[in-house]
Design an enzyme around this catalytic site. Structure first.
Site, short mmCIF file in Angstrom:
data_model
loop_
_atom_site.label_atom_id
_atom_site.label_comp_id
_atom_site.label_asym_id
_atom_site.label_seq_id
_atom_site.Cartn_x
_atom_site.Cartn_y
_atom_site.Cartn_z
N ASP A 1 0.87 -1.09 0.09
CA ASP A 1 0.12 -0.15 -0.21
C ASP A 1 0.79 1.21 -0.18
O ASP A 1 2.03 1.29 0.59
CB ASP A 1 -0.79 0.12 1.25
CG ASP A 1 -1.99 -0.90 1.39
OD1 ASP A 1 -2.26 -1.74 0.15
OD2 ASP A 1 -2.45 -1.51 2.29
N TYR B 1 7.00 -8.33 8.67
CA TYR B 1 6.74 -6.84 8.76
C TYR B 1 6.87 -6.68 10.15
O TYR B 1 6.89 -7.55 11.01
CB TYR B 1 4.99 -6.70 8.43
CG TYR B 1 4.57 -7.05 6.82
CD1 TYR B 1 4.69 -6.17 5.94
CD2 TYR B 1 4.33 -8.33 6.64
CE1 TYR B 1 4.40 -6.40 4.57
CE2 TYR B 1 4.17 -8.79 5.27
CZ TYR B 1 3.88 -7.74 4.23
OH TYR B 1 3.67 -7.91 3.15
N ASP C 1 -6.89 1.06 8.90
CA ASP C 1 -5.76 1.78 9.14
C ASP C 1 -5.77 3.13 9.19
O ASP C 1 -7.26 3.36 9.20
CB ASP C 1 -4.44 1.63 8.06
CG ASP C 1 -5.02 2.22 6.64
OD1 ASP C 1 -5.95 3.07 6.51
OD2 ASP C 1 -4.25 1.58 5.77
N ARG D 1 -3.18 -5.26 8.37
CA ARG D 1 -4.26 -4.52 8.88
C ARG D 1 -5.30 -5.19 9.06
O ARG D 1 -5.91 -4.91 10.45
CB ARG D 1 -4.92 -3.68 7.38
CG ARG D 1 -3.89 -2.48 7.15
CD ARG D 1 -4.71 -1.84 5.85
NE ARG D 1 -4.79 -2.63 4.80
CZ ARG D 1 -5.50 -2.51 3.67
NH1 ARG D 1 -6.61 -1.78 3.66
NH2 ARG D 1 -5.60 -3.42 2.52
#
Length: 331
Positions: free
Chosen positions: A41, A69, A83, A178
């Site tokens: 993203d 991550y 988010d 997310r």
């Protein structure tokens, strides 16, 4: 136009889509044949490996490897995008949580889990991407799908009315961090959303081995970019490596099936890159080993000539005791 061949690891900045990064690098290196290995993203930063030239043929294999991550999650707030870029849809004045409660929930989220893709995602439903429908104010039913969380650990705790945690996760392709943040909050009975996300590893390449746009410009001026390209066979560190014997070497270049008794495992499975942006050796580790690789992946191997030249990707046919060419990289 240049004709580079290899994998270039980019440190993606915020504000760029993965396609934006590809377009930018195409201009910087003056070549068209470039593909990325996994969508990020715009707000997400971190590791984005690009395949240049003939190495675009291995994009699908790099995409399948686990990704790591680090994220920041805030409790007490929920948004329509999952988010902080979205509209707040739920909020509580004060969240009563203890650090140990959160740690216990994280322990229960490792392994195979089921996720429903968020509406603001690139998944297609009836030929249209979910984020396009979301922007039209539409919500559609999405099918849950299984992903694998290999490792999940909390790395920080910030108490308060809306406490925040930071965590590290190693997960399979297709995992929405997310959505994982939302699932963590749901398991604790409170709304939650993702505040920050950085991809720290992809295809075995870590963040400290990536180059920035500015570094690429400098390397192009110095004529030194090739030193930072990872050869395609080294990038596919998850695949086992074999050497074919000289008697049938030419047959591998002709697309013929090769009997298993004509190949032998190579001694080294991890090959260091000659140089990294920081001047250190880069060792690419098989992060997918023993972490749920698929049956298809287990049948794939890298094949080398007797002189060490990479030939291509082959598939094992154990029933016929042969290997079958999948993608051959002609010398």
């Amino acid at each position: 136009m240049n004709e580079f061949d290899g994998v270039l690891a980019i440190h993606k900045p915020a504000g760029f889509t993965s396609h934006d990064v590809v377009a930018k690098v195409r201009r910087l290196v003056s070549m068209k044949r470039i593909g990325h290995t996994g969508t990020l993203d715009p707000a997400v930063t971190g590791v984005l490996p690009l395949c240049l030239g003939r190495s675009t043929r291995i994009v699908e294999y790099l995409q399948e490897m686990p990704k790591e991550y680090v994220a920041v999650l805030r409790f007490g707030v929920a948004t329509d995008t999952e988010d902080m870029t979205g509209e707040i849809i739920e909020q509580v004045a004060k969240v009563e949580l203890e650090e140990e409660q959160v740690r216990d929930v994280l322990k229960g989220l490792t392994g195979i889990i089921s996720q429903v893709p968020p509406m603001y995602s690139a998944v297609k439903v009836d030929g249209k991407r979910l984020y396009e429908l979301a922007r039209e104010g539409k919500t559609v039913e999405r099918k849950a799908r299984e992903v694998q969380i290999h490792e999940l650990e909390m790395t920080g705790w910030v108490p308060g009315d809306h406490p925040e945690i930071s965590f590290r996760v190693l997960c399979s392709k297709g995992t929405y961090i997310r959505t994982l943040c939302v699932d963590i909050g749901r398991a604790l009975g409170v709304p939650s959303t993702m505040v920050q996300l950085i991809r720290t590893q992809s295809a075995g390449i870590t963040l400290d081995k990536c180059v920035t746009f500015e570094q690429i410009e400098q390397l192009m001026e110095q004529g030194a970019l090739e030193q930072y390209l990872i050869p395609p066979d080294q990038a596919m560190s998850a695949l086992p490596a074999y050497t074919v014997d000289a008697a049938v070497y030419k047959h591998t270049l002709q697309g013929k099936h090769i009997a298993m008794n004509h190949i032998a495992p190579r001694e080294s499975q991890s090959v260091p890159n000659e140089q990294s942006p920081q001047g250190e050796q880069t060792l690419f580790v098989d992060v997918s080993a023993d972490k749920g690789s698929t049956t298809t992946a287990e049948q794939l191997l890298k094949l080398y000539a007797p002189d060490g030249t990479f030939i291509g990707i082959f598939e094992r046919d154990d029933q016929a005791a042969k290997i079958v060419p999948v993608k051959v990289f002609l010398p």
